[in-house]
Structures are given as C-alpha cells and as structure tokens.
Design a protein around this motif. Structure first.
Motif, PDB file in Angstrom:
ATOM      1  N   ALA A  91       0.755  -1.169   0.075  1.00  0.00           N
ATOM      2  CA  ALA A  91      -0.125   0.228   0.136  1.00  0.00           C
ATOM      3  C   ALA A  91       0.856   1.200   0.076  1.00  0.00           C
ATOM      4  O   ALA A  91       0.462   2.292  -0.546  1.00  0.00           O
ATOM      5  CB  ALA A  91      -0.874   0.085   1.097  1.00  0.00           C
ATOM      6  N   ILE A  92       1.968   1.380   0.810  1.00  0.00           N
ATOM      7  CA  ILE A  92       2.782   2.350   0.835  1.00  0.00           C
ATOM      8  C   ILE A  92       3.571   2.685  -0.588  1.00  0.00           C
ATOM      9  O   ILE A  92       3.512   3.809  -0.974  1.00  0.00           O
ATOM     10  CB  ILE A  92       3.829   2.417   1.811  1.00  0.00           C
ATOM     11  N   ARG A  93       3.951   1.737  -1.174  1.00  0.00           N
ATOM     12  CA  ARG A  93       4.546   1.730  -2.420  1.00  0.00           C
ATOM     13  C   ARG A  93       3.651   2.002  -3.520  1.00  0.00           C
ATOM     14  O   ARG A  93       3.960   3.124  -4.433  1.00  0.00           O
ATOM     15  CB  ARG A  93       5.390   0.541  -3.017  1.00  0.00           C
ATOM     16  N   THR A  94       2.379   1.717  -3.556  1.00  0.00           N
ATOM     17  CA  THR A  94       1.273   2.119  -4.566  1.00  0.00           C
ATOM     18  C   THR A  94       1.067   3.667  -4.265  1.00  0.00           C
ATOM     19  O   THR A  94       0.856   4.170  -5.296  1.00  0.00           O
ATOM     20  CB  THR A  94       0.070   1.036  -4.094  1.00  0.00           C
ATOM     21  N   ALA A  95       0.954   3.999  -2.947  1.00  0.00           N
ATOM     22  CA  ALA A  95       0.423   5.419  -2.795  1.00  0.00           C
ATOM     23  C   ALA A  95       1.771   6.011  -3.211  1.00  0.00           C
ATOM     24  O   ALA A  95       1.513   7.275  -3.689  1.00  0.00           O
ATOM     25  CB  ALA A  95       0.285   5.506  -1.213  1.00  0.00           C
ATOM     26  N   GLU A  96       2.956   5.708  -3.108  1.00  0.00           N
ATOM     27  CA  GLU A  96       4.127   6.629  -3.564  1.00  0.00           C
ATOM     28  C   GLU A  96       4.031   6.596  -5.050  1.00  0.00           C
ATOM     29  O   GLU A  96       4.527   7.782  -5.834  1.00  0.00           O
ATOM     30  CB  GLU A  96       5.473   6.096  -3.126  1.00  0.00           C
ATOM     31  N   ALA A  97       3.865   5.657  -5.944  1.00  0.00           N
ATOM     32  CA  ALA A  97       3.942   5.620  -7.300  1.00  0.00           C
ATOM     33  C   ALA A  97       2.869   6.603  -7.598  1.00  0.00           C
ATOM     34  O   ALA A  97       2.981   7.339  -8.981  1.00  0.00           O
ATOM     35  CB  ALA A  97       3.660   3.967  -7.504  1.00  0.00           C
ATOM     36  N   ASP A  98       1.507   6.404  -6.902  1.00  0.00           N
ATOM     37  CA  ASP A  98       0.470   7.456  -7.578  1.00  0.00           C
ATOM     38  C   ASP A  98       0.480   8.811  -7.244  1.00  0.00           C
ATOM     39  O   ASP A  98      -0.156   9.658  -7.737  1.00  0.00           O
ATOM     40  CB  ASP A  98      -0.938   6.731  -6.719  1.00  0.00           C
ATOM     41  N   GLY A  99       1.311   9.221  -6.301  1.00  0.00           N
ATOM     42  CA  GLY A  99       1.597  10.525  -5.813  1.00  0.00           C
ATOM     43  C   GLY A  99       0.737  10.891  -4.925  1.00  0.00           C
ATOM     44  O   GLY A  99       0.329  12.105  -4.593  1.00  0.00           O
ATOM     45  N   SER A 100      -0.055  10.052  -4.052  1.00  0.00           N
ATOM     46  CA  SER A 100      -1.058  10.148  -3.131  1.00  0.00           C
ATOM     47  C   SER A 100      -0.795   9.950  -1.788  1.00  0.00           C
ATOM     48  O   SER A 100      -1.484   9.512  -0.984  1.00  0.00           O
ATOM     49  CB  SER A 100      -2.372   9.570  -3.469  1.00  0.00           C
ATOM     50  N   ALA A 101       0.613   9.946  -1.573  1.00  0.00           N
ATOM     51  CA  ALA A 101       1.134   9.416  -0.094  1.00  0.00           C
ATOM     52  C   ALA A 101       0.811  10.656   0.752  1.00  0.00           C
ATOM     53  O   ALA A 101       1.765  11.195   1.408  1.00  0.00           O
ATOM     54  CB  ALA A 101       2.500   9.077  -0.415  1.00  0.00           C
ATOM     55  N   ASP A 102      -0.349  11.165   0.988  1.00  0.00           N
ATOM     56  CA  ASP A 102      -0.684  12.079   2.138  1.00  0.00           C
ATOM     57  C   ASP A 102      -0.165  11.153   3.423  1.00  0.00           C
ATOM     58  O   ASP A 102      -1.062  10.152   3.816  1.00  0.00           O
ATOM     59  CB  ASP A 102      -1.975  12.274   2.305  1.00  0.00           C
ATOM     60  N   VAL A 105      -3.223  10.563   6.301  1.00  0.00           N
ATOM     61  CA  VAL A 105      -4.320   9.599   5.542  1.00  0.00           C
ATOM     62  C   VAL A 105      -3.658   8.379   5.519  1.00  0.00           C
ATOM     63  O   VAL A 105      -4.418   7.126   5.797  1.00  0.00           O
ATOM     64  CB  VAL A 105      -4.920  10.101   4.282  1.00  0.00           C
ATOM     65  N   LEU A 106      -2.598   8.143   4.792  1.00  0.00           N
ATOM     66  CA  LEU A 106      -2.116   6.847   4.641  1.00  0.00           C
ATOM     67  C   LEU A 106      -1.787   6.082   5.925  1.00  0.00           C
ATOM     68  O   LEU A 106      -2.119   4.794   6.077  1.00  0.00           O
ATOM     69  CB  LEU A 106      -0.478   6.967   3.889  1.00  0.00           C
ATOM     70  N   GLN A 107      -1.258   6.725   7.050  1.00  0.00           N
ATOM     71  CA  GLN A 107      -1.132   6.311   8.232  1.00  0.00           C
ATOM     72  C   GLN A 107      -2.415   5.770   8.918  1.00  0.00           C
ATOM     73  O   GLN A 107      -2.613   4.512   9.316  1.00  0.00           O
ATOM     74  CB  GLN A 107      -0.468   7.039   9.365  1.00  0.00           C
ATOM     75  N   ARG A 108      -3.592   6.459   8.807  1.00  0.00           N
ATOM     76  CA  ARG A 108      -4.830   6.035   9.211  1.00  0.00           C
ATOM     77  C   ARG A 108      -5.325   4.702   8.395  1.00  0.00           C
ATOM     78  O   ARG A 108      -5.953   3.722   9.061  1.00  0.00           O
ATOM     79  CB  ARG A 108      -5.819   7.132   9.187  1.00  0.00           C
ATOM     80  N   GLU A 109      -5.173   4.623   7.164  1.00  0.00           N
ATOM     81  CA  GLU A 109      -5.322   3.479   6.192  1.00  0.00           C
ATOM     82  C   GLU A 109      -4.491   2.414   6.675  1.00  0.00           C
ATOM     83  O   GLU A 109      -5.232   1.251   6.777  1.00  0.00           O
ATOM     84  CB  GLU A 109      -5.255   3.789   4.898  1.00  0.00           C
ATOM     85  N   LEU A 110      -3.451   2.711   7.118  1.00  0.00           N
ATOM     86  CA  LEU A 110      -2.333   1.495   7.156  1.00  0.00           C
ATOM     87  C   LEU A 110      -2.795   0.671   8.393  1.00  0.00           C
ATOM     88  O   LEU A 110      -2.654  -0.559   8.567  1.00  0.00           O
ATOM     89  CB  LEU A 110      -0.943   1.790   7.118  1.00  0.00           C
ATOM     90  N   PHE A 111      -3.104   1.516   9.528  1.00  0.00           N
ATOM     91  CA  PHE A 111      -3.353   0.978  10.968  1.00  0.00           C
ATOM     92  C   PHE A 111      -4.936   0.736  11.002  1.00  0.00           C
ATOM     93  O   PHE A 111      -5.482   1.465  12.116  1.00  0.00           O
ATOM     94  CB  PHE A 111      -2.594   1.671  11.925  1.00  0.00           C
ATOM     95  N   SER A 112      -5.735   0.308  10.180  1.00  0.00           N
ATOM     96  CA  SER A 112      -7.186  -0.160  10.336  1.00  0.00           C
ATOM     97  C   SER A 112      -7.203  -1.592  10.005  1.00  0.00           C
ATOM     98  O   SER A 112      -6.593  -2.272   9.990  1.00  0.00           O
ATOM     99  CB  SER A 112      -7.883   0.639   9.098  1.00  0.00           C
ATOM    100  N   GLU A 164      -2.911   1.285  18.384  1.00  0.00           N
ATOM    101  CA  GLU A 164      -3.125   2.114  16.995  1.00  0.00           C
ATOM    102  C   GLU A 164      -4.783   2.317  16.922  1.00  0.00           C
ATOM    103  O   GLU A 164      -5.132   3.155  16.281  1.00  0.00           O
ATOM    104  CB  GLU A 164      -2.605   1.372  15.870  1.00  0.00           C
ATOM    105  N   LEU A 165      -5.687   1.171  17.638  1.00  0.00           N
ATOM    106  CA  LEU A 165      -6.827   1.375  17.447  1.00  0.00           C
ATOM    107  C   LEU A 165      -7.746   1.542  18.727  1.00  0.00           C
ATOM    108  O   LEU A 165      -8.979   2.060  18.736  1.00  0.00           O
ATOM    109  CB  LEU A 165      -7.393  -0.197  17.005  1.00  0.00           C
ATOM    110  N   GLY A 166      -7.069   1.234  19.769  1.00  0.00           N
ATOM    111  CA  GLY A 166      -7.468   1.650  21.263  1.00  0.00           C
ATOM    112  C   GLY A 166      -8.078   0.262  21.676  1.00  0.00           C
ATOM    113  O   GLY A 166      -7.663  -0.820  21.363  1.00  0.00           O
ATOM    114  N   THR A 167      -9.076   0.230  22.895  1.00  0.00           N
ATOM    115  CA  THR A 167      -9.587  -0.877  23.706  1.00  0.00           C
ATOM    116  C   THR A 167     -10.590  -1.711  22.799  1.00  0.00           C
ATOM    117  O   THR A 167     -11.660  -0.875  22.429  1.00  0.00           O
ATOM    118  CB  THR A 167      -9.959  -0.546  24.879  1.00  0.00           C
ATOM    119  N   ILE A 168     -10.352  -2.808  22.864  1.00  0.00           N
ATOM    120  CA  ILE A 168     -11.814  -3.671  22.130  1.00  0.00           C
ATOM    121  C   ILE A 168     -12.278  -4.489  23.212  1.00  0.00           C
ATOM    122  O   ILE A 168     -11.356  -5.388  24.048  1.00  0.00           O
ATOM    123  CB  ILE A 168     -11.161  -4.400  21.053  1.00  0.00           C
ATOM    124  N   LYS A 169     -13.438  -4.168  23.499  1.00  0.00           N
ATOM    125  CA  LYS A 169     -14.149  -5.260  24.641  1.00  0.00           C
ATOM    126  C   LYS A 169     -14.948  -5.994  24.107  1.00  0.00           C
ATOM    127  O   LYS A 169     -15.930  -5.773  22.949  1.00  0.00           O
ATOM    128  CB  LYS A 169     -14.903  -4.104  25.723  1.00  0.00           C
TER     129      LYS A 169
END
Length: 303
Positions: A91-102, A105-112, A164-169
């Motif tokens: 995902a990181i390399r794809t975002a870099e290749a597309d020039g959309s590596a915000d 935003v990328l960090q939120r997506e990667l840790f979802s 990265e996500l918090g507590t899951i109960k």
C-alpha cells in the motif's frame, strides 16, 4: 445454537451427546462456568481429556472453538494481533507511485481493520455467528509469568488493547477453558479468576464408558483387557503414564490389526501407541508384558 444447560444433569447429557464421558464433579464445574460466566481452569496429566472438553462444549452448544496453543516465549502481541506488514508495504509503494502519499491519511489507512490480523484472544472478543465462542487456552503452563499477568488483565474485563486502534471489549464474554499439565505452577491470582478442577485418570468403569463411547466397534472382552492393562501400566514406575487418549489410540490400533484378544506379542508390537518413551517401552516389553497381562486376566476373572 443450542441453549445453555439449566442443570448439572443437562450438562452431563449435553457432553455425553458429544461422546464425552465425565464425572459429575467436572460437569458441575462446567455448568457453573456457563451459568456464572466464569473461566474454567483444568489441571491434570496430559491425555486425560482437558482439551477434549472444550471441543465437546463448542460442538454441543454450536459455538466456534478458538484455540490458543501456548508455548515458551508466547507474548501478548502474538496472542492478540499482528499487522499485515507485507500488505502495508504494498500500500505504501502504491501510494508513492500514484503520488497520493498523504502521510496522515496513509497512516490511518495502514493501521485500520483492513490490515489487522486477529489472533485467538482478539478473535474471541469479536462477535461470532452462533453466539460467544469457546476460547481454549491450552497448556498455559508452557508460557511464562509476564504472559500470565497479561492474561489475568485480559480475562478480568474481557478486553484487549491495540495501541493504534484503542481498547476492544467483548460485547459478550467468550466461554473460557484454560488447561495446564502442571509442568510448573500457575500463579494463584490467575487461578482465583477461574473455577478450578483437577482432571484425574478415570477409574476402570468410567474408562470403559469412555472407550465404548469413542470406539464402539471394539468388542467388550477386548475393551476390558485394554482398559485393565492401561490401568495396570499406570501403577508402574514409568516416565510418562498413558492417558485416556492413549487408551483410545491403542484400541483403534488393535482393531486395525483385527486383534480379538491380547497377547504378549501383540502388546510388544503396539506399545508405541500407549508409551512414548523408549525407556518405558523397554521396561514393559517381553516377560514384564506377559506378567502384567496374566495379572490383568486374573483380576478380570474374579467375580
């Protein structure tokens, strides 16, 4: 999904329907665990049916069985979750290749959730089809004290934390079965969270019931000799005494060989089904096997 049993007798019947024969004391602990929502801590020698009861409960109630097999060095992250590192890199390399590596935003997506790989403890906290799962934490004595401390916290509130996500109960707590072969003592604080039961070797009559339930095709004469011989072995000075699992395996091996009745030669050829250490096998082979078999037959012949 089957409804929870409302009595000890119903619990016994529920387990027997899955070919699991247990004592009333163990059925009582299982019933109380289901009724009160408390974990069960089962200790005993290997092969006496501790793991099998979790499988029987899951099958009887129509719940998913989630198994955490413990081992030396097991840590919280391995038991709870991990991130799909390979997919994150793509995902990181794809975002870099597309020039959309915000970056944000990328960090939120990667840790979802899309990149989260749930391990047994996290899976057990998540909603499951058919109701809360049965969580089997098997051979807890193989782990170390730091993992025990983590587990104590996780089972206290039935929740886990992912930084990265918090507590899951857990919306509904899982049915928790912990087992130990007692290779070391488990901390009292963890035991106090649980209903405790020592699973011992069964007596002759109960082991016969178990064998008839698991290997119904075995003739009664052969079954009685098998159970009596294994019970006799447990009185010997062996490095590892055979469990009920070995009794069942041995019966299946003898049936596969079309054995109708035991002999010293058959015992010598199949000892590997019930004894797992060469020193034990050498000790029982030959004249000792004949002596034990003669004693077994003499005892079975008594009125």
């Amino acid at each position: 999904m089957t409804t929870l049993p409302t009595s000890i007798d119903e619990t016994v019947a529920l387990l027997e329907a899955q070919n699991y024969v247990c004592s009333r004391a163990l059925a009582t602990v299982v019933f109380l665990s289901l009724k009160l929502g408390r974990p069960v801590f089962l200790e005993g020698e290997a092969g006496v049916g501790k793991t099998e009861i979790a499988k029987a409960i899951a099958a009887a109630l129509g719940r998913r069985l989630i198994r955490l097999q413990c081992y030396e060095g097991l840590d919280a992250s391995s038991a709870v979750y991990e991130w799909n590192f390979a997919a994150q890199m793509v995902a990181i390399r794809t975002a870099e290749a597309d020039g959309s590596a915000d970056k944000e935003v990328l960090q939120r997506e990667l840790f979802s959730d899309d990149y989260l790989i749930a391990r047994p403890l996290l899976e057990a906290m998540q909603p499951q089809n058919g109701g809360p799962p049965v969580l089997l934490i098997d051979e807890l004595d193989r782990t170390d004290e730091p993992f025990e401390a983590f587990l104590l916290e996780a089972l206290s509130d039935f929740q886990v934390t992912i930084p990265e996500l918090g507590t899951i109960k857990a919306a509904e707590p899982p049915i928790v079965i912990l087992t130990s072969n007692r290779t070391r003592e488990v901390h009292d604080a963890l035991k106090r969270r649980c209903l405790y039961h020592w699973v011992d070797y069964p007596n002759f009559e109960r082991e016969m019931e178990i064998l008839q339930a698991r290997v119904p095709e075995a003739q009664e004469v052969l079954s009685r000799e098998i159970v009596a011989f294994v019970q006799k072995l447990r009185t010997e000075d062996l490095f590892k005494k055979p469990g009920v699992a070995e009794t069942i395996d041995w019966a299946k091996c003898l049936l596969a060989l079309d054995v109708m009745t035991m002999s010293p030669e058959v015992i010598a050829d199949t000892l590997g089904a019930i004894l797992k250490y060469q020193d034990d096998i050498q000790k029982i082979q030959g004249s000792e096997a004949k002596k034990l078999l003669d004693e077994v037959r003499a005892e079975l012949a008594e009125p």
